[in-house]
Enzyme design. Structure first.
Site, short mmCIF file in Angstrom:
data_model
loop_
_atom_site.label_atom_id
_atom_site.label_comp_id
_atom_site.label_asym_id
_atom_site.label_seq_id
_atom_site.Cartn_x
_atom_site.Cartn_y
_atom_site.Cartn_z
N ASP A 110 -1.29 1.81 17.62
CA ASP A 110 -1.87 1.87 16.26
C ASP A 110 -3.39 1.83 16.35
O ASP A 110 -4.07 1.26 15.49
CB ASP A 110 -1.35 0.73 15.39
CG ASP A 110 -1.64 0.94 13.91
OD1 ASP A 110 -2.02 2.07 13.52
OD2 ASP A 110 -1.49 -0.02 13.13
N HIS A 143 5.73 3.57 8.93
CA HIS A 143 4.96 2.34 8.88
C HIS A 143 5.78 1.35 8.06
O HIS A 143 6.09 1.61 6.89
CB HIS A 143 3.61 2.60 8.20
CG HIS A 143 2.93 1.36 7.71
ND1 HIS A 143 1.87 0.78 8.38
CD2 HIS A 143 3.15 0.59 6.61
CE1 HIS A 143 1.48 -0.29 7.71
NE2 HIS A 143 2.23 -0.43 6.64
N ARG A 203 0.82 -1.22 0.00
CA ARG A 203 0.00 0.00 0.00
C ARG A 203 0.85 1.27 0.00
O ARG A 203 0.30 2.38 0.00
CB ARG A 203 -0.92 0.01 1.23
CG ARG A 203 -1.97 -1.09 1.24
CD ARG A 203 -2.56 -1.25 2.63
NE ARG A 203 -1.58 -1.77 3.56
CZ ARG A 203 -1.74 -1.83 4.88
NH1 ARG A 203 -2.85 -1.35 5.42
NH2 ARG A 203 -0.80 -2.33 5.65
#
Length: 390
Positions: A285, A195, A163
């Site tokens: 998170d 990330h 992603r």
């Protein structure tokens, strides 16, 4: 105005024994074995005999303005509520955007941080999102850091993930340089909060930057490093290089990631390798989506991360004897505060520090939470709720 906490066992995080703590106007003004209530009106005295007082928790990775969206608009998570944070003992939070930098905006993130401040917490943000060029408020990471008080660094920038924007070493180097100079000019940490996905490259892109450029290893904070075995092995090497790593709570082995490590097992391996625990932090998170993909990267299901996993996993490290309370608690207090340039106002109990505390009972469960000198939760009763929780 005045709050006097009597007789609690205080961990600064260092244990200093049974102490009284007097606070006024969001600050600790005195710590001593015995403090008599000042002869002033509006002094609240609370007996904490039999309880443990530790610094308020700092969660440096929360999707406060919502996250998710990997399964379409219906999978966008809502904004977080005040009590989602306080029930988890979180008194300082850093908000960020994730995969969705399109329907989520930096201005909304900043507004949510300011809202949480109005409701009693301390809140900061990272500028950016997964993609590069990344999202900003002033069209520059550097100027965001210099001009906007709430911006501490840039993140969460995605690497080694299907992603991500597939950034090159040159892309990441330029971003790190912008963040570093912005941090220097704005007296901020200027970190690049990364990330890190489960891709085969892992931490290789940032390790190469550290080895081949002048960017110091401390400029990067890779998170989710316990999500898969090969990534965690690189994280150990990163620690050996003098880097800092951020574990993610609620990660555990499953059918899609059999080599994932729980925070307990990750900390255990760090200790076994004689690596510095002071360079290790943990975040939740939380409030972002937890998408589950199959081996072909097809979305299977979407869940939502919980703030409650932060202390739950930290407590397990203590209860199982991996680290004593005074060392374990640093992972979500002092260590984070030092990385974010908030120490000693945050993450530590001392005179002139901010009056942020978590009160634990004898079973190490959260009993009370005090943020900026005010009870958010008092002996398991929620005292303050967010605007739309009432």
């Amino acid at each position: 105005m005045f709050l006097l906490l009597k007789g609690g066992e205080v961990y600064t995080p260092k244990p200093i024994g049974k102490m009284d703590i007097l606070t006024c106007n969001e600050k600790i003004i005195k710590i001593a074995e015995n403090i008599n209530p000042p002869d002033l009106p509006d002094v609240e005295v609370v007996d904490l005999s039999g309880y443990i007082i530790v610094p308020g928790f700092i969660d440096q990775h929360v999707h406060i303005a919502g996250g998710g969206g990997e399964g379409g608009p219906a999978t966008r998570t809502p904004e977080i509520n005040l009590t989602d944070l306080t029930r988890a003992g979180i008194t300082t939070v850093v908000g960020l955007l994730g995969a969705d930098g399109i329907t989520r905006s930096m201005s909304a993130l900043l507004a949510k941080a300011r809202a949480l401040e109005e409701e009693g917490l301390t809140a900061y943000i990272y500028t950016g999102a997964y993609e590069l060029p990344t999202r900003t408020l002033t069209n520059s990471v550097r100027s965001d850091l210099v001009i906007i008080d709430k911006v501490l660094g840039t993140g969460e920038i995605a690497i080694s993930d299907h992603r991500s924007a597939q950034p090159t070493m040159e892309d990441l180097t330029k971003l790190a340089a912008e963040a570093r100079v912005g941090g220097l000019l704005g007296n901020k940490p200027g970190i690049v909060h990364l990330h890190v996905g489960d891709g085969v490259r892992g931490l290789t892109p940032i390790i190469d930057i550290v080895k081949k450029t002048e960017i110091p290893v401390t400029q990067f904070i890779p998170t989710h490093v316990n999500r898969i075995g090969h990534l965690f092995s690189q994280a150990l090497e990163f620690l050996k290089m003098g880097g800092r790593i951020d574990l993610t709570s609620d990660i555990k082995p499953d059918e899609n990631s059999k080599t994932a490590l729980t925070p307990l097992n990750a900390v255990k391996k760090i200790i076994e390798n004689n690596l510095p625990i002071e360079n290790v932090t943990m975040s939740s998170d939380s409030n972002g989506s937890i998408p589950v993909f199959d081996e072909n990267k097809k979305l299977i299901k979407v869940m939502v991360g919980s703030t409650l996993t932060l202390y739950r996993d930290l407590k397990e490290i203590i209860v199982k004897g991996i680290l004593p309370l005074e060392q374990a608690i640093k992972i979500i207090t002092e260590n984070v505060a030092k990385i974010l340039f908030l120490y000693p106002n945050k993450g530590y109990i001392k005179e002139d520090s901010d009056a942020d505390f978590v009160i634990l009972d004898n079973n190490l469960n959260i009993s009370s939470v005090i943020a900026r000198g005010k009870f958010m939760i008092k002996f398991n009763e929620i005292i303050n709720k967010g605007m739309f929780e009432k």
